[in-house]
Design an enzyme around this catalytic site. Structure first.
Site, mmCIF file in Angstrom:
data_model
loop_
_atom_site.group_PDB
_atom_site.id
_atom_site.type_symbol
_atom_site.label_atom_id
_atom_site.label_comp_id
_atom_site.label_asym_id
_atom_site.label_seq_id
_atom_site.Cartn_x
_atom_site.Cartn_y
_atom_site.Cartn_z
ATOM 1 N N ASP A 40 0.987 -1.378 0.086
ATOM 2 C CA ASP A 40 0.108 0.041 0.203
ATOM 3 C C ASP A 40 0.801 1.216 0.107
ATOM 4 O OD1 ASP A 40 -2.392 -1.793 1.882
ATOM 5 O OD2 ASP A 40 -2.772 -0.794 0.073
ATOM 6 N N ASP A 180 -10.612 -4.807 -1.657
ATOM 7 C CA ASP A 180 -9.769 -4.357 -0.636
ATOM 8 C C ASP A 180 -10.167 -3.555 0.526
ATOM 9 O OD1 ASP A 180 -6.337 -2.556 -1.105
ATOM 10 O OD2 ASP A 180 -7.488 -3.352 0.752
HETATM 11 C C1 DX5 Z 1 -6.482 1.047 2.628
HETATM 12 C C2 DX5 Z 1 -5.731 -0.325 2.568
HETATM 13 C C3 DX5 Z 1 -6.030 -1.324 3.198
HETATM 14 C C4 DX5 Z 1 -5.310 -2.661 3.285
HETATM 15 C C5 DX5 Z 1 -6.219 -3.677 4.012
HETATM 16 O O1 DX5 Z 1 -5.898 1.917 2.114
HETATM 17 O O2 DX5 Z 1 -5.579 -0.354 1.158
HETATM 18 O O3 DX5 Z 1 -7.524 -1.615 2.662
HETATM 19 O O4 DX5 Z 1 -4.767 -2.796 2.305
HETATM 20 O O5 DX5 Z 1 -6.732 -3.454 5.080
HETATM 21 P P1 DX5 Z 1 -7.433 -4.068 6.064
HETATM 22 O O6 DX5 Z 1 -7.533 -5.573 5.617
HETATM 23 O O7 DX5 Z 1 -6.967 -4.182 7.387
HETATM 24 O O8 DX5 Z 1 -8.747 -3.528 5.962
#
Ligand code: DX5
Length: 224
Positions: A40, A180
């Protein structure tokens, strides 16, 4: 990861990892059986958080037996594409909201030898990718507002996931449909029923009491 890889794909975000041990964390994710690893990338402007530069990803690359994808949550992705491709990211995902010339940006990613991805924030309609599917290898429907891990899944995005699934199937292109944000064993069935076939999980996978391998298996079963 070649596009013909059987789905569903389980792809962790390293956002919850111990940043002081990223090489070990990447090796542990590979040992847990993940299909790819998502970085990310945040610039502190497109989203309020600031994360990984290309040199950090390049340093971790040698510890991975699976491919890397970069989720570029940045206001000027065109300026950074070659650096993240050179760092070892085989898939570069840009946000449609940050690309005034999305068609050209996606083509540039492929010219760099990487696969191209376009991410849509929860409010952005599926129609935004209607005229760029021929240039796209992956569409990412965000199920949280980007910037941080550990947020709640936005189920209201599911109708958009279903619309994207219809668009992709009608196009005949081999495009991955990724989700995501807030993906757990409880939320993944809804996203899968709507048509997603690639699933990003961060906080839930890292927090699972039985470890990452068990979490990966649970997600894969729940998505099937
Ligand atoms: C947001 C990120 C999150 C991450 C996953 O900007 O992209 O979505 O990848 O986060 P979780 O699985 O903890 O929601």
């Amino acid at each position: 990861m070649p596009p013909s890889t059987p789905r569903p794909l389980i792809v962790p975000s390293v956002l919850p990892a111990d940043f002081a041990r990223l090489g070990d964390e990447v090796a542990a994710l590979c040992a847990a059986g993940v299909d790819r690893i998502q970085w990310d990338v945040m610039d502190g402007v497109f989203v309020p958080n600031l994360t990984f530069g290309p040199d950090v990803i390049a340093a971790a690359r040698v510890h991975s037996t699976v491919g890397f994808e970069a989720h570029l949550m940045v206001v000027a992705p065109d300026d950074l594409l070659s650096r993240y491709a050179d760092a070892g990211c085989e898939l570069l995902i840009v946000h449609a909201e940050a690309c005034p010339h999305l068609h050209r940006t996606l083509a540039r990613i492929r010219d760099l030898g990487a696969r191209s991805g376009v991410a849509l924030n929860p409010h952005t309609p599926a129609s935004v990718v209607e005229h760029v599917l021929a240039e796209t290898d992956l569409v990412l429907a965000m199920t949280v507002n980007p910037g941080f891990g550990g947020q709640a899944y936005i189920a209201a995005v599911e109708p958009k996931i279903a619309e994207l699934r219809r668009m992709i199937d009608e196009s005949g292109f081999a495009i991955e449909l990724e989700v995501d944000g807030g993906i757990t064993d409880s939320t993944i069935p809804g996203a899968a029923r709507a048509g997603a076939d690639v699933f990003i999980s961060g906080s839930w996978m890292y927090a699972h009491a039985d470890g990452k391998a068990a979490a990966v298996d649970l997600l894969r079963q729940a998505a099937a």
